[in-house]
Write a protein that holds these residues in place. Sequence first.
Motif, PDB file in Angstrom:
ATOM      1  N   PHE A 128       0.840  -1.202   0.000  1.00 37.99           N
ATOM      2  CA  PHE A 128       0.000   0.000   0.000  1.00 37.99           C
ATOM      3  C   PHE A 128       0.877   1.254   0.000  1.00 37.99           C
ATOM      4  CE2 PHE A 128      -2.037   3.420   2.457  1.00 37.99           C
ATOM      5  CZ  PHE A 128      -3.142   3.656   1.656  1.00 37.99           C
ATOM      6  N   GLN A 129       1.919   1.262   0.837  1.00 34.65           N
ATOM      7  CA  GLN A 129       2.825   2.408   0.864  1.00 34.65           C
ATOM      8  C   GLN A 129       3.470   2.623  -0.503  1.00 34.65           C
ATOM      9  OE1 GLN A 129       5.424   1.186   4.105  1.00 34.65           O
ATOM     10  NE2 GLN A 129       4.650   2.855   5.365  1.00 34.65           N
ATOM     11  N   ARG A 130       3.833   1.531  -1.143  1.00 37.35           N
ATOM     12  CA  ARG A 130       4.472   1.613  -2.459  1.00 37.35           C
ATOM     13  C   ARG A 130       3.530   2.249  -3.471  1.00 37.35           C
ATOM     14  NH1 ARG A 130       8.974  -1.560  -3.980  1.00 37.35           N
ATOM     15  NH2 ARG A 130       9.341  -1.658  -6.237  1.00 37.35           N
ATOM     16  N   ALA A 131       2.246   1.887  -3.396  1.00 40.06           N
ATOM     17  CA  ALA A 131       1.261   2.449  -4.316  1.00 40.06           C
ATOM     18  C   ALA A 131       1.052   3.936  -4.088  1.00 40.06           C
ATOM     19  CB  ALA A 131      -0.067   1.702  -4.165  1.00 40.06           C
ATOM     20  N   MET A 132       1.183   4.375  -2.828  1.00 36.79           N
ATOM     21  CA  MET A 132       0.962   5.772  -2.477  1.00 36.79           C
ATOM     22  C   MET A 132       2.204   6.647  -2.648  1.00 36.79           C
ATOM     23  SD  MET A 132      -2.224   6.167  -1.576  1.00 36.79           S
ATOM     24  CE  MET A 132      -2.579   5.016  -2.925  1.00 36.79           C
ATOM     25  N   ALA A 133       3.369   6.009  -2.811  1.00 39.39           N
ATOM     26  CA  ALA A 133       4.634   6.750  -2.829  1.00 39.39           C
ATOM     27  C   ALA A 133       4.683   7.811  -3.926  1.00 39.39           C
ATOM     28  CB  ALA A 133       5.806   5.779  -2.980  1.00 39.39           C
ATOM     29  N   GLY A 134       4.033   7.542  -5.038  1.00 42.60           N
ATOM     30  CA  GLY A 134       4.042   8.499  -6.140  1.00 42.60           C
ATOM     31  C   GLY A 134       3.317   9.796  -5.837  1.00 42.60           C
TER      32      GLY A 134
END
Length: 230
Positions: free
Chosen positions: A114-120
């Motif tokens: 989830f964090q990876r998806a939001m990083a952008g």
Amino acid sequence: MVTRLADGVWWIDLRGVNAYLIDEAVAGDGAGSGVTLVDAGLPWHGTQLSAAIAAAGYELRDIERVLVTHYDIDHVGGLAGLDGLDAPIYVGEADAELVAGRRRPPWHNHKGLFQRAMAGFVSPPTNRIEPVTDGDTVGEFTVYATPGHTPGHVAYVSERASVGLLGDLVRESRGTLRPSPWLLSYATGEVERSIAELNGRAPDFAVLGMGHGRPFERDGRERLTELARE
């Protein structure tokens, strides 16, 4: 949006996530110095955060340090929007590279994915980032490593100011303190251990602030102990 919890201690309600402002000279009975901001909300909260700081009677240039409890979009997202902030950002060592934008969250953990998806959606701050570890002192606050919600999650406790800022290690719901749930954590077993260890090590404090929910103005240490016993 801005609520005084104690002398020199302010709760900034960003509608769903919290930030805190501490005037250490006031909260610490003159022993500390400088103004401390703890966490910074979502990417679009920069303007609201600046307004809240002004409503408390301060300016961004008054802030001497920023304490980040952990890397999550709703705790670091607002940092890049604080134009005029010239202060170092302190964050747990295991989360520091994520805050700086030099490393991406892991994809093999449900929370990390989830964090990876939001990083952008998160722009890394331009301020200097200082990694902290268990036992470090920043201003009037002692750093306590409390992994579980994220690997680098930390809590900040000041005995002199009588404040414990626990980030997302815990959350408040209907007046009750609860641990970070599985869905939002890297490892709930670590969350439980971190709560127990913090309870065993932290000094007494009245104000207990968390990332989500309404902070407690008194008996914070007792509430942590009640949760640890559960």
